[in-house]
Design a protein around this motif. Structure first.
Motif, short mmCIF file in Angstrom:
data_model
loop_
_atom_site.label_atom_id
_atom_site.label_comp_id
_atom_site.label_asym_id
_atom_site.label_seq_id
_atom_site.Cartn_x
_atom_site.Cartn_y
_atom_site.Cartn_z
N SER A 35 -53.99 46.66 110.51
CA SER A 35 -52.72 46.27 109.91
C SER A 35 -52.25 44.99 110.57
O SER A 35 -52.22 44.88 111.79
CB SER A 35 -51.69 47.37 110.11
N GLU A 66 -52.94 44.89 105.15
CA GLU A 66 -53.72 45.98 105.73
C GLU A 66 -55.09 45.99 105.08
O GLU A 66 -55.20 45.78 103.87
CB GLU A 66 -53.04 47.32 105.48
N SER A 75 -60.41 48.39 100.84
CA SER A 75 -59.13 48.16 100.16
C SER A 75 -58.28 47.23 101.01
O SER A 75 -58.29 47.31 102.23
CB SER A 75 -58.37 49.47 99.97
N TYR A 77 -54.24 45.97 101.21
CA TYR A 77 -52.87 46.15 100.77
C TYR A 77 -52.06 44.96 101.26
O TYR A 77 -52.17 44.55 102.41
CB TYR A 77 -52.27 47.44 101.34
N ARG A 78 -51.27 44.39 100.38
CA ARG A 78 -50.38 43.27 100.73
C ARG A 78 -48.96 43.75 100.52
O ARG A 78 -48.58 44.12 99.40
CB ARG A 78 -50.69 42.07 99.83
N ASN A 79 -48.18 43.82 101.60
CA ASN A 79 -46.81 44.34 101.56
C ASN A 79 -46.77 45.71 100.88
O ASN A 79 -45.98 45.95 99.97
CB ASN A 79 -45.87 43.35 100.90
N ASP A 80 -47.67 46.58 101.30
CA ASP A 80 -47.78 47.98 100.87
C ASP A 80 -48.24 48.18 99.42
O ASP A 80 -48.25 49.29 98.92
CB ASP A 80 -46.47 48.74 101.10
N ALA A 81 -48.61 47.13 98.72
CA ALA A 81 -49.12 47.24 97.35
C ALA A 81 -50.63 46.94 97.36
O ALA A 81 -51.07 46.00 98.02
CB ALA A 81 -48.41 46.27 96.42
N LEU A 82 -51.40 47.73 96.63
CA LEU A 82 -52.83 47.52 96.56
C LEU A 82 -53.13 46.15 95.96
O LEU A 82 -52.72 45.85 94.85
CB LEU A 82 -53.50 48.62 95.73
N ALA A 83 -53.85 45.30 96.71
CA ALA A 83 -54.18 43.95 96.25
C ALA A 83 -55.64 43.83 95.84
O ALA A 83 -55.97 43.11 94.90
CB ALA A 83 -53.85 42.94 97.33
N GLU A 85 -59.50 46.19 95.70
CA GLU A 85 -60.27 47.41 95.92
C GLU A 85 -61.70 47.12 95.47
O GLU A 85 -61.92 46.75 94.31
CB GLU A 85 -59.67 48.57 95.13
#
Length: 164
Positions: A35, A66, A75, A77-83, A85
């Motif tokens: 992270s 992350e 995977s 994640y950018r600002n808690d949204a999946l960016a 996969e």
């Protein structure tokens, strides 16, 4: 070669461990999580000379990234949204022995994680906005230790060799 720097140590360790093991059920159990909270959080100074970033490298792109590698899946994640996969075995996921991990969704849309500095982790996100290609950086204090980076490299190489 003096191995006082982390980059030299990463390179040496990657070369030592660059042999690729046969895939086993342990490949499916592999876990790597990281992270990154950007050190440069879009902070600006406004004074009589105008408005400018607090940090020299500030590009207006801050937040959290992350990355999770779990078995054959990766995977981001950018600002808690999946960016992003992807499957590790796809051509979109590459890692070189020097410690650069690249995960792409298109030619001009990818993340690069640079594990070669022991001071900070640099995450580069290249993306398009309209007709413009943008290049944004996040810098994180946390850098995984060499054993984790080496294990990640070995895992990716093992899956790719056994896929072909």
């Amino acid at each position: 070669m003096k191995l006082g720097s982390r980059s030299g140590l990463v390179f040496s360790a990657m070369l030592l461990f660059s042999h690729v093991a046969q895939a086993s059920s342990s490949d499916n159990l592999f876990e790597f999580e990281l992270s990154c909270d950007d050190l440069h959080r879009g902070e600006y100074i406004t004074n009589e000379y105008g408005t400018y970033p607090v940090y020299e490298m500030e590009d207006g792109y801050s937040g959290k990234v992350e990355i999770i590698v779990s078995g054959e899946d990766v995977s981001i994640y950018r600002n808690d949204a999946l960016a992003v996969e992807k499957k590790v075995t796809s051509e979109s996921v590459t890692m070189d022995p020097l410690g650069f991990l690249k995960i792409a969704t298109a030619e001009y849309n990818y993340y690069t994680f640079s594990f070669i500095d022991d001071e900070a982790l640099l995450v580069n996100h290249v993306f398009t906005e309209g007709d413009t290609v943008k290049d944004a950086f996040l810098e994180c204090e946390y850098v995984p230790d060499i054993k984790r980076v080496t294990a990640l490299y070995q895992h990716i190489q093992s899956l790719k060799v056994n896929e072909s």
